[in-house]
Design a protein around this motif. Structure first.
Motif, PDB file in Angstrom:
ATOM      1  N   ARG A  68       0.822  -1.214   0.000  1.00  0.00           N
ATOM      2  CA  ARG A  68       0.000   0.000   0.000  1.00  0.00           C
ATOM      3  C   ARG A  68       0.855   1.263   0.000  1.00  0.00           C
ATOM      4  O   ARG A  68       0.515   2.256  -0.654  1.00  0.00           O
ATOM      5  CB  ARG A  68      -0.932  -0.002   1.220  1.00  0.00           C
ATOM      6  CG  ARG A  68      -1.851   1.211   1.246  1.00  0.00           C
ATOM      7  CD  ARG A  68      -2.756   1.225   2.436  1.00  0.00           C
ATOM      8  NE  ARG A  68      -3.527   2.450   2.494  1.00  0.00           N
ATOM      9  CZ  ARG A  68      -4.284   2.816   3.530  1.00  0.00           C
ATOM     10  NH1 ARG A  68      -4.396   2.010   4.582  1.00  0.00           N
ATOM     11  NH2 ARG A  68      -4.936   3.950   3.518  1.00  0.00           N
ATOM     12  N   LEU A  69       1.972   1.243   0.724  1.00  0.00           N
ATOM     13  CA  LEU A  69       2.821   2.422   0.790  1.00  0.00           C
ATOM     14  C   LEU A  69       3.387   2.757  -0.587  1.00  0.00           C
ATOM     15  O   LEU A  69       3.421   3.922  -0.997  1.00  0.00           O
ATOM     16  CB  LEU A  69       3.961   2.201   1.796  1.00  0.00           C
ATOM     17  CG  LEU A  69       4.918   3.377   2.020  1.00  0.00           C
ATOM     18  CD1 LEU A  69       4.162   4.614   2.472  1.00  0.00           C
ATOM     19  CD2 LEU A  69       5.985   3.006   3.047  1.00  0.00           C
ATOM     20  N   VAL A  70       3.827   1.731  -1.333  1.00  0.00           N
ATOM     21  CA  VAL A  70       4.332   1.947  -2.693  1.00  0.00           C
ATOM     22  C   VAL A  70       3.223   2.488  -3.585  1.00  0.00           C
ATOM     23  O   VAL A  70       3.442   3.412  -4.387  1.00  0.00           O
ATOM     24  CB  VAL A  70       4.896   0.633  -3.270  1.00  0.00           C
ATOM     25  CG1 VAL A  70       5.294   0.808  -4.725  1.00  0.00           C
ATOM     26  CG2 VAL A  70       6.085   0.161  -2.443  1.00  0.00           C
ATOM     27  N   ASP A  71       2.031   1.941  -3.453  1.00  0.00           N
ATOM     28  CA  ASP A  71       0.906   2.392  -4.270  1.00  0.00           C
ATOM     29  C   ASP A  71       0.559   3.851  -3.990  1.00  0.00           C
ATOM     30  O   ASP A  71       0.325   4.637  -4.920  1.00  0.00           O
ATOM     31  CB  ASP A  71      -0.320   1.512  -4.014  1.00  0.00           C
ATOM     32  CG  ASP A  71      -0.139   0.087  -4.528  1.00  0.00           C
ATOM     33  OD1 ASP A  71       0.748  -0.113  -5.372  1.00  0.00           O
ATOM     34  OD2 ASP A  71      -0.876  -0.803  -4.063  1.00  0.00           O
ATOM     35  N   GLU A  72       0.513   4.211  -2.719  1.00  0.00           N
ATOM     36  CA  GLU A  72       0.178   5.591  -2.355  1.00  0.00           C
ATOM     37  C   GLU A  72       1.235   6.559  -2.864  1.00  0.00           C
ATOM     38  O   GLU A  72       0.918   7.646  -3.366  1.00  0.00           O
ATOM     39  CB  GLU A  72       0.040   5.720  -0.835  1.00  0.00           C
ATOM     40  CG  GLU A  72      -1.173   5.020  -0.240  1.00  0.00           C
ATOM     41  CD  GLU A  72      -2.476   5.758  -0.513  1.00  0.00           C
ATOM     42  OE1 GLU A  72      -2.438   6.844  -1.133  1.00  0.00           O
ATOM     43  OE2 GLU A  72      -3.540   5.243  -0.121  1.00  0.00           O
ATOM     44  N   ALA A  73       2.502   6.183  -2.717  1.00  0.00           N
ATOM     45  CA  ALA A  73       3.578   7.070  -3.163  1.00  0.00           C
ATOM     46  C   ALA A  73       3.609   7.204  -4.682  1.00  0.00           C
ATOM     47  O   ALA A  73       4.004   8.248  -5.216  1.00  0.00           O
ATOM     48  CB  ALA A  73       4.922   6.546  -2.663  1.00  0.00           C
ATOM     49  N   GLY A  74       3.181   6.163  -5.376  1.00  0.00           N
ATOM     50  CA  GLY A  74       3.210   6.195  -6.837  1.00  0.00           C
ATOM     51  C   GLY A  74       1.971   6.777  -7.470  1.00  0.00           C
ATOM     52  O   GLY A  74       1.937   7.002  -8.687  1.00  0.00           O
ATOM     53  N   THR A  75       0.939   7.037  -6.677  1.00  0.00           N
ATOM     54  CA  THR A  75      -0.309   7.595  -7.208  1.00  0.00           C
ATOM     55  C   THR A  75      -0.095   9.046  -7.644  1.00  0.00           C
ATOM     56  O   THR A  75       0.517   9.841  -6.930  1.00  0.00           O
ATOM     57  CB  THR A  75      -1.416   7.535  -6.155  1.00  0.00           C
ATOM     58  OG1 THR A  75      -1.637   6.178  -5.789  1.00  0.00           O
ATOM     59  CG2 THR A  75      -2.710   8.134  -6.693  1.00  0.00           C
ATOM     60  N   ILE A  76      -0.598   9.399  -8.802  1.00  0.00           N
ATOM     61  CA  ILE A  76      -0.493  10.771  -9.303  1.00  0.00           C
ATOM     62  C   ILE A  76      -1.497  11.641  -8.563  1.00  0.00           C
ATOM     63  O   ILE A  76      -2.671  11.286  -8.424  1.00  0.00           O
ATOM     64  CB  ILE A  76      -0.757  10.823 -10.819  1.00  0.00           C
ATOM     65  CG1 ILE A  76       0.285   9.982 -11.552  1.00  0.00           C
ATOM     66  CG2 ILE A  76      -0.744  12.258 -11.317  1.00  0.00           C
ATOM     67  CD1 ILE A  76       0.044   9.873 -13.041  1.00  0.00           C
ATOM     68  N   GLY A  95       9.057  -2.483   8.164  1.00  0.00           N
ATOM     69  CA  GLY A  95      10.267  -2.629   7.367  1.00  0.00           C
ATOM     70  C   GLY A  95      10.022  -3.114   5.951  1.00  0.00           C
ATOM     71  O   GLY A  95      10.544  -2.532   4.993  1.00  0.00           O
ATOM     72  N   PRO A  96       9.223  -4.198   5.746  1.00  0.00           N
ATOM     73  CA  PRO A  96       8.971  -4.673   4.382  1.00  0.00           C
ATOM     74  C   PRO A  96       8.331  -3.613   3.487  1.00  0.00           C
ATOM     75  O   PRO A  96       8.670  -3.515   2.299  1.00  0.00           O
ATOM     76  CB  PRO A  96       8.032  -5.866   4.598  1.00  0.00           C
ATOM     77  CG  PRO A  96       8.372  -6.360   5.970  1.00  0.00           C
ATOM     78  CD  PRO A  96       8.674  -5.125   6.762  1.00  0.00           C
ATOM     79  N   ALA A  97       7.414  -2.820   4.042  1.00  0.00           N
ATOM     80  CA  ALA A  97       6.759  -1.776   3.251  1.00  0.00           C
ATOM     81  C   ALA A  97       7.767  -0.699   2.848  1.00  0.00           C
ATOM     82  O   ALA A  97       7.771  -0.234   1.695  1.00  0.00           O
ATOM     83  CB  ALA A  97       5.609  -1.160   4.048  1.00  0.00           C
ATOM     84  N   VAL A  98       8.620  -0.303   3.768  1.00  0.00           N
ATOM     85  CA  VAL A  98       9.622   0.730   3.464  1.00  0.00           C
ATOM     86  C   VAL A  98      10.685   0.189   2.519  1.00  0.00           C
ATOM     87  O   VAL A  98      11.158   0.891   1.622  1.00  0.00           O
ATOM     88  CB  VAL A  98      10.250   1.255   4.773  1.00  0.00           C
ATOM     89  CG1 VAL A  98      11.353   2.265   4.468  1.00  0.00           C
ATOM     90  CG2 VAL A  98       9.189   1.890   5.666  1.00  0.00           C
ATOM     91  N   GLU A  99      11.057  -1.072   2.709  1.00  0.00           N
ATOM     92  CA  GLU A  99      12.044  -1.695   1.823  1.00  0.00           C
ATOM     93  C   GLU A  99      11.540  -1.724   0.383  1.00  0.00           C
ATOM     94  O   GLU A  99      12.292  -1.436  -0.564  1.00  0.00           O
ATOM     95  CB  GLU A  99      12.355  -3.105   2.306  1.00  0.00           C
ATOM     96  CG  GLU A  99      13.481  -3.784   1.551  1.00  0.00           C
ATOM     97  CD  GLU A  99      13.869  -5.124   2.143  1.00  0.00           C
ATOM     98  OE1 GLU A  99      14.921  -5.658   1.761  1.00  0.00           O
ATOM     99  OE2 GLU A  99      13.106  -5.638   3.011  1.00  0.00           O
ATOM    100  N   ALA A 104      11.691   0.900  -5.156  1.00  0.00           N
ATOM    101  CA  ALA A 104      11.020   1.572  -6.271  1.00  0.00           C
ATOM    102  C   ALA A 104      10.631   2.978  -5.809  1.00  0.00           C
ATOM    103  O   ALA A 104       9.456   3.265  -5.601  1.00  0.00           O
ATOM    104  CB  ALA A 104       9.784   0.783  -6.714  1.00  0.00           C
ATOM    105  N   PRO A 105      11.622   3.867  -5.613  1.00  0.00           N
ATOM    106  CA  PRO A 105      11.359   5.194  -5.040  1.00  0.00           C
ATOM    107  C   PRO A 105      10.432   6.021  -5.927  1.00  0.00           C
ATOM    108  O   PRO A 105      10.514   5.954  -7.158  1.00  0.00           O
ATOM    109  CB  PRO A 105      12.746   5.821  -4.956  1.00  0.00           C
ATOM    110  CG  PRO A 105      13.565   5.076  -5.946  1.00  0.00           C
ATOM    111  CD  PRO A 105      13.046   3.688  -5.954  1.00  0.00           C
ATOM    112  N   PRO A 106       9.546   6.792  -5.328  1.00  0.00           N
ATOM    113  CA  PRO A 106       8.589   7.595  -6.103  1.00  0.00           C
ATOM    114  C   PRO A 106       9.290   8.729  -6.840  1.00  0.00           C
ATOM    115  O   PRO A 106      10.271   9.293  -6.357  1.00  0.00           O
ATOM    116  CB  PRO A 106       7.636   8.134  -5.033  1.00  0.00           C
ATOM    117  CG  PRO A 106       8.462   8.156  -3.784  1.00  0.00           C
ATOM    118  CD  PRO A 106       9.367   6.964  -3.881  1.00  0.00           C
ATOM    119  N   ALA A 107       8.764   9.068  -8.004  1.00  0.00           N
ATOM    120  CA  ALA A 107       9.372  10.135  -8.807  1.00  0.00           C
ATOM    121  C   ALA A 107       8.957  11.516  -8.327  1.00  0.00           C
ATOM    122  O   ALA A 107       9.728  12.470  -8.421  1.00  0.00           O
ATOM    123  CB  ALA A 107       8.976   9.951 -10.276  1.00  0.00           C
TER     124      ALA A 107
END
Length: 341
Positions: A68-76, A95-99, A104-107
């Motif tokens: 979810r954290l990756v999805d939220e950070a990647g949402t436009i 830790g797994p969510a942050v890892e 795949a760091p957000p742009a």
């Protein structure tokens, strides 16, 4: 390694680093963690007109859904611009969510994570310190220089001077928690409104020991066997947002300091010499309780009590919802043990 040195923190937080979109703020001073997080989140959101641009996530929730954290950070963002995400770590491992986020760091997003006191080389702290995409910033109790700057800033903004001796006395009463220190200074400014300057009399009349209100008063009262005073201080600290595990950690450190003094006493020293030789120096208002605790505890009993407190600390971190009850029970048991001694 991107662990920010204490002297570089203010400069680092004064600007956004597009190469490091993840910022971890952690440490025993929960008030300072919150203050720095608010400031950085506000800076990240400058210029945005999107009412949904700031997203707040609970750490325990994303621990169960790391993606979810990756999805939220990647949402436009709905109205364009930067996506700003605030995460407050809880008792569960994120830790797994942050890892996954660092892989795949957000742009075009900034993620600010608030956490408690994290051990060096372990878990979330080690993960962020080792990543070139993250900043790891420790938030410890204010130094004399930090307190001096905080007092000068707040008095200047209020348009009132403070006498040198009054400032020195005020600094001796602050420092355990940034939020508590700000609250005490604000209370003092309100009390002295309309005066030409703040004097030592103003400080003594209105300012409580902010670090004691946050942490020291709880530890001192419990170790001296004063259950009622401990309960009052604990309720005030948790009511102001201080986490129970932070409180237990501070009490544990106070017990370790007391244990070191007791060893000196049992080796032939005196209570008075132990108190006067303590470093950092013990504030005069704390000395009666420290003396009472030193006379009531032995080094061996303190060691056993520390083990019990460590168990309570671990339980409070694993069960965030029951944390306040677990911590308060442990503190009552500690005070009872002090009275038996």
């Amino acid at each position: 390694m991107v662990a920010v040195r204490p002297g570089d923190v203010e400069a680092t937080l004064s600007r956004l680093d597009p190469l490091r979109p993840v910022v971890l703020l952690f440490g025993p001073d929960s008030g300072l963690v919150r203050e720095r997080a608010r400031g950085y989140l506000a800076k990240a959101g400058e210029g945005s007109t999107d009412p949904f641009g700031l997203v707040r996530l609970d750490g325990d929730e994303i621990a169960g859904d790391p993606g979810r954290l990756v999805d939220e950070a990647g949402t436009i963002a709905l109205f364009g611009g930067r996506r700003v995400i605030s995460v407050r770590a809880g008792s569960k491992n994120i830790g797994p969510a942050v890892e996954a986020l660092l892989a795949a760091p957000p742009a075009d997003a900034v993620v600010v994570i608030e956490a408690g006191d994290l051990k060096r080389g372990m878990g979330l702290r080690a993960l962020c310190e080792a990543s070139p995409r993250a900043l790891a910033i420790a938030c410890y109790a204010d130094s004399d220089r930090d307190l001096s700057r905080l007092i000068d800033t707040m008095t200047m903004e209020a348009g009132i001077a403070i006498e040198r001796d009054a400032k020195a006395e005020l600094m001796g009463l602050l420092g355990g928690d940034r939020a508590a220190s700000r609250g005490e200074i604000a209370k003092l400014l309100l009390y002295a409104a309309g005066e030409r300057s703040i004097t030592g009399a103003h400080v003594r009349a209105i300012v409580g020991d902010a670090s004691s209100l946050a942490l020291d008063e709880i530890a001192d009262s419990a170790l001296a066997g004063q259950s009622a005073e401990m309960a009052t201080a604990f309720a005030k600290a948790t009511g102001e947002g201080m986490r129970p595990d932070i409180v237990l950690g501070a009490v544990g450190r106070a017990m370790q300091s007391l244990h070191a003094m007791r060893l000196g006493i049992e080796a032939g020293g005196s209570v008075e010499r132990a108190i006067e030789g303590a470093r950092p120096a013990i504030h005069f208002r704390r000395k009666p309780l420290i003396e009472q605790a030193l006379r009531g505890w032995s080094a061996a009993r303190l060691e056993k009590a520390l083990l019990t407190l460590d168990d309570a600390l671990l339980a409070a971190r694993r069960n965030a919802g029951l944390g306040p009850a677990i911590a308060e029970r442990a503190l009552f048991q500690l005070a009872a043990g002090a009275r038996r001694g």
